[in-house]
Motif scaffolding. Structure first.
Motif, PDB file in Angstrom:
ATOM      1  N   ASN A 197      32.955  30.201  48.294  1.00 25.69           N
ATOM      2  CA  ASN A 197      32.033  29.878  47.211  1.00 25.69           C
ATOM      3  C   ASN A 197      31.368  28.545  47.561  1.00 25.69           C
ATOM      4  O   ASN A 197      31.897  27.480  47.255  1.00 25.69           O
ATOM      5  CB  ASN A 197      32.799  29.788  45.893  1.00 25.69           C
ATOM      6  N   PRO A 198      30.209  28.639  48.231  1.00 21.25           N
ATOM      7  CA  PRO A 198      29.562  27.413  48.701  1.00 21.25           C
ATOM      8  C   PRO A 198      29.175  26.491  47.548  1.00 21.25           C
ATOM      9  O   PRO A 198      29.139  25.274  47.701  1.00 21.25           O
ATOM     10  CB  PRO A 198      28.319  27.913  49.441  1.00 21.25           C
ATOM     11  N   VAL A 199      28.878  27.069  46.378  1.00 20.44           N
ATOM     12  CA  VAL A 199      28.468  26.234  45.247  1.00 20.44           C
ATOM     13  C   VAL A 199      29.627  25.346  44.790  1.00 20.44           C
ATOM     14  O   VAL A 199      29.493  24.145  44.598  1.00 20.44           O
ATOM     15  CB  VAL A 199      27.967  27.118  44.078  1.00 20.44           C
ATOM     16  N   ALA A 200      30.785  25.976  44.647  1.00 20.21           N
ATOM     17  CA  ALA A 200      31.949  25.207  44.205  1.00 20.21           C
ATOM     18  C   ALA A 200      32.588  24.437  45.359  1.00 20.21           C
ATOM     19  O   ALA A 200      33.486  23.651  45.150  1.00 20.21           O
ATOM     20  CB  ALA A 200      32.974  26.160  43.584  1.00 20.21           C
ATOM     21  N   GLY A 201      32.111  24.714  46.588  1.00 20.74           N
ATOM     22  CA  GLY A 201      32.685  24.017  47.731  1.00 20.74           C
ATOM     23  C   GLY A 201      34.097  24.478  48.023  1.00 20.74           C
ATOM     24  O   GLY A 201      34.981  23.684  48.305  1.00 20.74           O
ATOM     25  N   VAL A 202      34.318  25.791  47.926  1.00 18.35           N
ATOM     26  CA  VAL A 202      35.647  26.333  48.159  1.00 18.35           C
ATOM     27  C   VAL A 202      35.585  27.401  49.245  1.00 18.35           C
ATOM     28  O   VAL A 202      34.682  28.240  49.246  1.00 18.35           O
ATOM     29  CB  VAL A 202      36.212  26.960  46.854  1.00 18.35           C
ATOM     30  N   TYR A 203      36.512  27.332  50.148  1.00 19.94           N
ATOM     31  CA  TYR A 203      36.621  28.352  51.186  1.00 19.94           C
ATOM     32  C   TYR A 203      38.089  28.684  51.373  1.00 19.94           C
ATOM     33  O   TYR A 203      38.910  27.779  51.530  1.00 19.94           O
ATOM     34  CB  TYR A 203      36.020  27.822  52.505  1.00 19.94           C
ATOM     35  N   SER A 204      38.422  29.954  51.297  1.00 21.44           N
ATOM     36  CA  SER A 204      39.810  30.362  51.509  1.00 21.44           C
ATOM     37  C   SER A 204      39.841  31.521  52.473  1.00 21.44           C
ATOM     38  O   SER A 204      39.029  32.438  52.365  1.00 21.44           O
ATOM     39  CB  SER A 204      40.468  30.836  50.208  1.00 21.44           C
ATOM     40  N   LYS A 205      40.774  31.475  53.381  1.00 22.39           N
ATOM     41  CA  LYS A 205      40.953  32.616  54.284  1.00 22.39           C
ATOM     42  C   LYS A 205      42.432  32.935  54.370  1.00 22.39           C
ATOM     43  O   LYS A 205      43.261  32.042  54.530  1.00 22.39           O
ATOM     44  CB  LYS A 205      40.433  32.282  55.674  1.00 22.39           C
ATOM     45  N   LEU A 206      42.732  34.227  54.238  1.00 25.75           N
ATOM     46  CA  LEU A 206      44.112  34.667  54.441  1.00 25.75           C
ATOM     47  C   LEU A 206      44.161  35.533  55.682  1.00 25.75           C
ATOM     48  O   LEU A 206      43.299  36.379  55.883  1.00 25.75           O
ATOM     49  CB  LEU A 206      44.604  35.499  53.248  1.00 25.75           C
ATOM     50  N   VAL A 207      45.157  35.332  56.496  1.00 28.35           N
ATOM     51  CA  VAL A 207      45.379  36.186  57.653  1.00 28.35           C
ATOM     52  C   VAL A 207      46.567  37.073  57.316  1.00 28.35           C
ATOM     53  O   VAL A 207      47.647  36.571  56.974  1.00 28.35           O
ATOM     54  CB  VAL A 207      45.661  35.339  58.914  1.00 28.35           C
ATOM     55  N   VAL A 208      46.357  38.409  57.367  1.00 27.66           N
ATOM     56  CA  VAL A 208      47.428  39.342  56.983  1.00 27.66           C
ATOM     57  C   VAL A 208      47.683  40.317  58.132  1.00 27.66           C
ATOM     58  O   VAL A 208      46.863  40.456  59.048  1.00 27.66           O
ATOM     59  CB  VAL A 208      47.061  40.130  55.697  1.00 27.66           C
ATOM     60  N   THR A 209      48.821  41.013  58.062  1.00 28.62           N
ATOM     61  CA  THR A 209      49.152  42.006  59.095  1.00 28.62           C
ATOM     62  C   THR A 209      48.187  43.184  59.010  1.00 28.62           C
ATOM     63  O   THR A 209      47.482  43.354  58.008  1.00 28.62           O
ATOM     64  CB  THR A 209      50.590  42.527  58.899  1.00 28.62           C
ATOM     65  N   PRO A 227      50.772  41.690  47.076  1.00 30.37           N
ATOM     66  CA  PRO A 227      50.215  42.579  46.047  1.00 30.37           C
ATOM     67  C   PRO A 227      49.211  43.547  46.666  1.00 30.37           C
ATOM     68  O   PRO A 227      48.704  43.315  47.770  1.00 30.37           O
ATOM     69  CB  PRO A 227      49.521  41.625  45.079  1.00 30.37           C
ATOM     70  N   ALA A 228      48.923  44.645  45.955  1.00 32.12           N
ATOM     71  CA  ALA A 228      48.033  45.683  46.474  1.00 32.12           C
ATOM     72  C   ALA A 228      46.720  45.078  46.945  1.00 32.12           C
ATOM     73  O   ALA A 228      46.168  45.465  47.969  1.00 32.12           O
ATOM     74  CB  ALA A 228      47.792  46.735  45.400  1.00 32.12           C
ATOM     75  N   ASP A 229      46.194  44.150  46.186  1.00 24.32           N
ATOM     76  CA  ASP A 229      44.977  43.479  46.617  1.00 24.32           C
ATOM     77  C   ASP A 229      45.325  42.031  46.978  1.00 24.32           C
ATOM     78  O   ASP A 229      45.451  41.186  46.100  1.00 24.32           O
ATOM     79  CB  ASP A 229      43.942  43.500  45.487  1.00 24.32           C
ATOM     80  N   PRO A 230      45.494  41.745  48.251  1.00 24.30           N
ATOM     81  CA  PRO A 230      45.933  40.393  48.644  1.00 24.30           C
ATOM     82  C   PRO A 230      44.951  39.306  48.211  1.00 24.30           C
ATOM     83  O   PRO A 230      45.319  38.138  48.133  1.00 24.30           O
ATOM     84  CB  PRO A 230      46.011  40.474  50.177  1.00 24.30           C
ATOM     85  N   ALA A 231      43.715  39.702  47.926  1.00 26.52           N
ATOM     86  CA  ALA A 231      42.727  38.709  47.506  1.00 26.52           C
ATOM     87  C   ALA A 231      43.177  37.999  46.230  1.00 26.52           C
ATOM     88  O   ALA A 231      42.796  36.861  45.976  1.00 26.52           O
ATOM     89  CB  ALA A 231      41.377  39.381  47.282  1.00 26.52           C
ATOM     90  N   GLU A 232      44.021  38.683  45.448  1.00 30.15           N
ATOM     91  CA  GLU A 232      44.539  38.051  44.224  1.00 30.15           C
ATOM     92  C   GLU A 232      45.238  36.727  44.504  1.00 30.15           C
ATOM     93  O   GLU A 232      45.355  35.872  43.641  1.00 30.15           O
ATOM     94  CB  GLU A 232      45.577  38.968  43.553  1.00 30.15           C
ATOM     95  N   LEU A 233      45.723  36.616  45.744  1.00 30.38           N
ATOM     96  CA  LEU A 233      46.465  35.411  46.094  1.00 30.38           C
ATOM     97  C   LEU A 233      45.583  34.174  46.088  1.00 30.38           C
ATOM     98  O   LEU A 233      46.071  33.068  45.907  1.00 30.38           O
ATOM     99  CB  LEU A 233      47.102  35.563  47.478  1.00 30.38           C
ATOM    100  N   VAL A 234      44.301  34.346  46.358  1.00 30.97           N
ATOM    101  CA  VAL A 234      43.439  33.167  46.431  1.00 30.97           C
ATOM    102  C   VAL A 234      42.294  33.183  45.439  1.00 30.97           C
ATOM    103  O   VAL A 234      41.712  32.144  45.151  1.00 30.97           O
ATOM    104  CB  VAL A 234      42.847  32.971  47.850  1.00 30.97           C
ATOM    105  N   LEU A 235      41.938  34.369  44.918  1.00 31.46           N
ATOM    106  CA  LEU A 235      40.795  34.386  44.012  1.00 31.46           C
ATOM    107  C   LEU A 235      41.119  33.666  42.718  1.00 31.46           C
ATOM    108  O   LEU A 235      42.223  33.777  42.209  1.00 31.46           O
ATOM    109  CB  LEU A 235      40.397  35.840  43.694  1.00 31.46           C
ATOM    110  N   PRO A 236      40.142  32.937  42.188  1.00 29.59           N
ATOM    111  CA  PRO A 236      40.392  32.277  40.904  1.00 29.59           C
ATOM    112  C   PRO A 236      40.653  33.326  39.830  1.00 29.59           C
ATOM    113  O   PRO A 236      40.024  34.379  39.835  1.00 29.59           O
ATOM    114  CB  PRO A 236      39.092  31.529  40.622  1.00 29.59           C
ATOM    115  N   ARG A 237      41.588  33.042  38.980  1.00 29.51           N
ATOM    116  CA  ARG A 237      41.923  34.029  37.943  1.00 29.51           C
ATOM    117  C   ARG A 237      41.204  33.697  36.650  1.00 29.51           C
ATOM    118  O   ARG A 237      41.043  32.533  36.288  1.00 29.51           O
ATOM    119  CB  ARG A 237      43.433  34.047  37.720  1.00 29.51           C
TER     120      ARG A 237
END
Lengths: 113, 852
Positions: free
Chosen positions: B349-361, B393-403
């Motif tokens: 999210n370039p506006v909020a200045g946030v970048y997250s990357k998860l590396v998964v199997t 979790p089924a959708d690993p994006a939940e780990l980093v996405l803002p809730r």
């Protein structure tokens, strides 16, 4: 009939707070809650100080209670039982309002006996 | 058996940790003496926190050595005396001072040196490295009169150095050879996000910039690059990496690694008998480890081996979480997705200045690593999950996405396996923390910290530790809910927020809207305090009277026999003879016991309820006022006489103490608040044992926060340095009001700060840099308090209705409580003990209550 002693006009007792009264040399803690009046011994059995009338009142679960201002044990306003230590309790006095005056008699258990 | 000698070469973070472990693990008790040779003139300090020196942390505070640590006869610290040669045959070391010390075991902990790229003009005037306190002192001296600076190196240390130059008000440019910032930790996109955040702070960045030469010009220095415009600056700081300092080992003929570093095996042993190497000077498990945690792990191994243990070092987690220039950056596990088949999930999210990357199997079921830029709040939970056998979790994006519900993302502490490493600095696993709670009796984060060491180094795992403690306690059935009591599900801080935002002004509104039942002795006084903090109205009027604890209710301190003590305010401990005479006269007339308090005032004991107004009438008439000794509020501001009288004082501490005491008097807070002001560094007012301590310097004031005496004594931490009175007062205003806004019930300032994520730095960001945009609100609240303060006892005496409560018996108002009895001791009264009272005085039998 019991020997009822007139203490003071009801309005003299603050709401949700206590006041001490003298009853033939005994100290009684009077409390006025939304539900009515309660009268218990003013002596905190844990410290021996005559301070119960200065405790905060409220409830624990469904029981109306007063918390000792010294070490904070709670006492049931209706039974006098200590809610933190069932071996300890406060003597309960009978209390009523007659013609706008708070009246107290002792002891409550003699009344029901 | 005669004692043996362990010689430690180097007193950096790892070297000192090794000495600590030698003591903690029993090596010293087992007959070892430890001799430490330090190259620097100061004992080990927190090199990771070096940059904070520019923001006011003193060298003393950066020190890792506890007072008195080296007083032990078994420990010998030789400062400013580096070892210059080792004779592995004779088993001796020689130092610069010429001492020759034989060893039974030798540990090299010489650390590393800053790497200066071999370009023409890399040394000379205006060119620095960023490694030691001395380097920092030189940079600060050079920054006087300079306007611009360049940092060569855009890695972790480079950004730290850039932040330092920025804090010295230099217009700063970061020069990085690689195409992005922090190339080792973050990927291309993460680097982009970081670049934007850094540039937003006003720091220029040049990436893909190869410096070819540094030219000396009349006006300063010119950096010439392979491509692009040259850059003119006043000073240059090299922060382009480190090189293991293995010169001593080479001289001694020890094997070194191809890329530098003393070659050691998995026991950390070097190629000569009984010689070990740890930390950045060692090449262990195939590489040099430039982080402190692996160094600590190596120190553990060496001490364990010396004790006959079997520990090994086979590698370490290179995960890092940093706050650089206020920007969160974290990388953990396989952050560059080098595992075969690894998948990358990216949220940007370039506006909020946030970048997250998860590396998964490849099946997206397990986490391998990740990178977080801009918001690393998920790091403490994600890092232990990396490589752990936990299904995502089924959708690993939940780990980093803002809730949407505002909860922190991620699976929570419960999902971690017991073997997961929670604190990477001190290598503490989830299992060890849970055991400390379950079997060690720890009941809070502070206890777990003391017991396991978790969270005591970088602090990034403290939030996770708190969650684990909470989970474990709830499993044990021990309530650690943040709910205030059975009547309110909200914590004190949450309740405060509700009252403040909704403008609630009464108990009944609060109870009806957010509570249940009738209240109790916990929530009622808390509510009373919150209401009073926000509007400063008379604390006993209307409904509020019934909320107060007996102390606040009688505006006096209840003692064990049912009498009260009276403490008038003596601001800063300064008292006129006239007031002293009044106090003496009142005490004598009412027969009160008098004692000087720890807070430089006079406490008068033995007053009965009905005497309180009479006593106070005399005191108020004489110009005295409530000292709020009965309140959860400011108590005293203790002071010395300062510059005015003292030969050593450098500022007027008494005047400041009086000003502070009068400013904050009566402000209701989550717990009592104490302050102190000392007129010089001799600290006669013992200010550092207070919640707020002020110590005079030649240039102004140093402010310390979070000290306390009591059960767990603690010195306050330095918060501001050399500030003027206005800045000082404004800062105390804000910290104090933030404390009132956000602390838990009966939480002193120290645990309040400790529980804060980010700790002291976070607090400083909030009140100095206004990182949360709260300062205006805090300032307004304090201004309102100061403007509306009124003495409670004067107000009480002025109103007959308010005096009605000071009655011994409602049906016999003038009769003193007959149960109160005193005996005389040392010319004063004291409460009679039960055996000293007449039998008739003790009434009210102990009842046998019939169980229903």
């Amino acid at each position: 009939m019991n020997d009822w002693t007139s203490i003071c006009p009801t309005g003299r007792l603050p709401v949700e707070r206590g006041m001490a009264a003298l009853l033939d040399g005994e100290q009684v803690a009077l409390f006025r809650t939304a539900d009515g009046l309660h009268a218990l011994s003013n002596r905190d059995p844990f410290s021996g100080a005559m301070v119960m009338s200065r405790g905060i009142i409220g409830c624990r679960g469904r029981r109306p209670m007063v918390a000792s201002p010294i070490y904070k044990q709670a006492f049931d306003l209706e039974t006098g039982r200590c809610l933190d230590d069932p071996t300890v309790g406060l003597e309960v006095y009978a209390v009523r309002v007659d013609a706008g005056m708070v009246q107290v008699a002792r002891p409550a258990r003699a009344l029901s006996a | 058996m005669s004692r043996r000698t362990l010689v430690v070469v180097g007193h950096g973070m790892v070297g000192h940790r090794l000495v600590e472990l030698a003591v903690e693990r029993g090596l010293v008790a087992a007959g070892w003496d430890v001799v430490v040779h330090a190259a620097e003139p100061v004992p080990a300090y927190d090199r990771v926190g070096l940059s904070s020196w520019f923001r006011g942390t003193t060298a003393e505070e950066l020190s890792l050595v506890e007072d008195g640590f080296f007083d032990s006869p078994a420990l010998d610290l030789r400062l400013d005396d580096p070892v210059v040669s080792i004779d592995v045959e004779a088993r001796t070391v020689s130092s610069r001072c010429g001492t020759v010390t034989p060893y039974d075991a030798l540990v090299l902990a010489t650390g590393s040196t800053a790497f200066v790229p071999p370009i023409p003009g890399s040394t000379g005037r205006g060119r620095f490295v960023y490694r030691t306190l001395e380097d920092l002192e030189q940079i600060r001296a050079a920054a006087q009169g300079a306007r611009t600076g360049a940092v060569i190196g855009g890695g972790l240390l480079g950004l730290e150095a850039a932040d330092a130059l920025r804090s010295l008000d230099l217009s700063t440019t970061v020069v990085e050879f690689a195409p992005r910032l922090m190339p080792l930790q973050v990927d291309e996109a993460g680097g982009q996000a970081l670049l934007r955040l850094v540039e937003d702070l006003g720091v220029a960045v040049r990436t893909s910039a190869a410096t070819q030469v540094i030219e000396e010009r009349e006006s300063g220095l010119r950096l010439v690059f392979a491509d692009g415009e040259p850059l003119d600056v006043d000073l240059v700081v090299f922060s382009a990496g480190i090189r293991p300092d293995d010169a001593l080992a080479r001289g001694a003929g020890l094997h070194t690694a191809e890329r530098g570093g003393v070659l050691v095996d998995e026991t950390c042993a070097a190629s000569a008998p009984d010689v070990y190497a740890v930390g950045e000077c060692a090449s262990a498990a195939g590489r040099c480890w430039g982080l402190v945690a692996p160094g600590y792990a190596q120190a553990e191994v060496v001490v364990d081996r010396l004790l006959g243990g079997r520990r090994t070092f086979t590698g370490a987690d290179l995960s890092t979480k940093l706050k650089l220039m206020g920007i969160d950056v974290a990388s953990f596990g396989d952050s560059h997705a080098s595992t075969a088949g690894a998948l990358e999930l990216v949220y940007a999210n370039p506006v909020a200045g946030v970048y997250s990357k998860l590396v998964v199997t490849d099946d997206a079921r397990h986490l391998l690593g990740g990178i977080l830029v801009g918001d690393a709040s998920a790091y403490p939970v994600l890092r232990p999950l990396a490589g752990a056998d936990v299904v995502l979790p089924a959708d690993p994006a939940e780990l980093v996405l803002p809730r949407l519900d505002g909860a922190s993302p991620g699976p929570g502490a419960a999902a971690l396996p017991t073997t997961a490493q929670v604190c990477s600095c001190r290598d503490v696993s989830k299992g060890e923390i849970c055991t400390a709670v379950r079997e060690g009796g720890c009941r809070d984060v502070a206890g777990v910290k003391a017991c396991t060491g978790a969270g005591t180094v970088c602090g990034s795992c403290v939030g996770l530790v708190k969650d684990l403690v909470q989970d474990e306690l709830s499993t044990l059935g021990v309530a650690m809910s943040s709910a205030l009591c059975e009547h309110f599900d909200l914590s004190r801080a949450e309740l405060f927020e509700v009252v403040r935002v909704q403008g609630i002004r009464s108990w009944s509104t609060l109870l009806a809207g957010h509570g249940r039942g009738l209240g109790c002795d916990i929530c009622k006084p808390t509510a009373a305090s919150i209401l009073a903090s926000l509007d400063n109205a008379y604390v006993l009027d209307g409904e509020r009277g019934m909320l107060q604890d007996t102390n606040d209710h009688m505006l006096a301190n209840l003692q064990k026999d049912g009498t009260y003590s009276v403490v008038p305010r003596i601001p800063g401990g300064e008292v006129t003879p006239a007031h002293l005479i009044v106090l003496g006269q009142v005490a004598q007339d009412f027969g009160l016991y008098t004692k000087i308090t720890g807070g430089q005032r006079i406490d008068m004991f033995g007053a009965r309820v009905e005497q309180l107004p009479l006593i106070w009438k005399r005191l108020v008439d004489a110009g005295m006022e409530s000292g709020h000794a009965y309140g959860k509020s400011l108590r005293t501001v203790k002071s010395c006489v300062g510059q005015t009288w003292c030969r050593y004082g450098v500022q007027d501490s008494t005047t400041l103490a009086i000003e502070l005491e009068l400013r904050y008097r009566g402000l209701r807070s989550p717990h009592k608040v104490k302050m102190g002001v000392s007129g010089c560094a001799r600290e006669c007012a013992e200010a550092r044992s207070k919640d707020f301590g002020v110590i005079a310097t030649e240039n102004g004031w140093n402010l310390y926060v979070g000290g306390n005496g009591g059960f767990r004594p603690r010195h306050a931490d330095l918060f501001l340095q050399d500030v003027d009175t206005e800045t000082l007062v404004r800062t105390i205003d804000r910290v104090l009001m933030l404390y009132v806004f956000t602390a838990d019930r009966l939480q002193r300032t120290a645990p309040w700060i400790e529980a804060m994520e980010g700790g002291l730095d976070h607090l400083r960001a909030v009140v100095v840099d206004d990182s949360l945009g709260l300062c205006r609100e805090l300032d307004t609240a304090m201004e309102r308090h100061v403007a509306t303060y009124s003495d409670e006892w004067a107000d009480t005496l002025a109103d007959p209705q308010r005096l009605a409560r000071f009655t011994s018996f409602v049906n016999a108002p003038g009769v003193p409580d007959p149960s109160i009895a005193f005996v005389r001791e040392r010319g004063q009264i004291r409460p009679a003990r039960p055996e000293e009272k007449g039998p008739t005085l003790v009434s009210g039998p102990r009842l046998e209550v019939v169980r229903s």
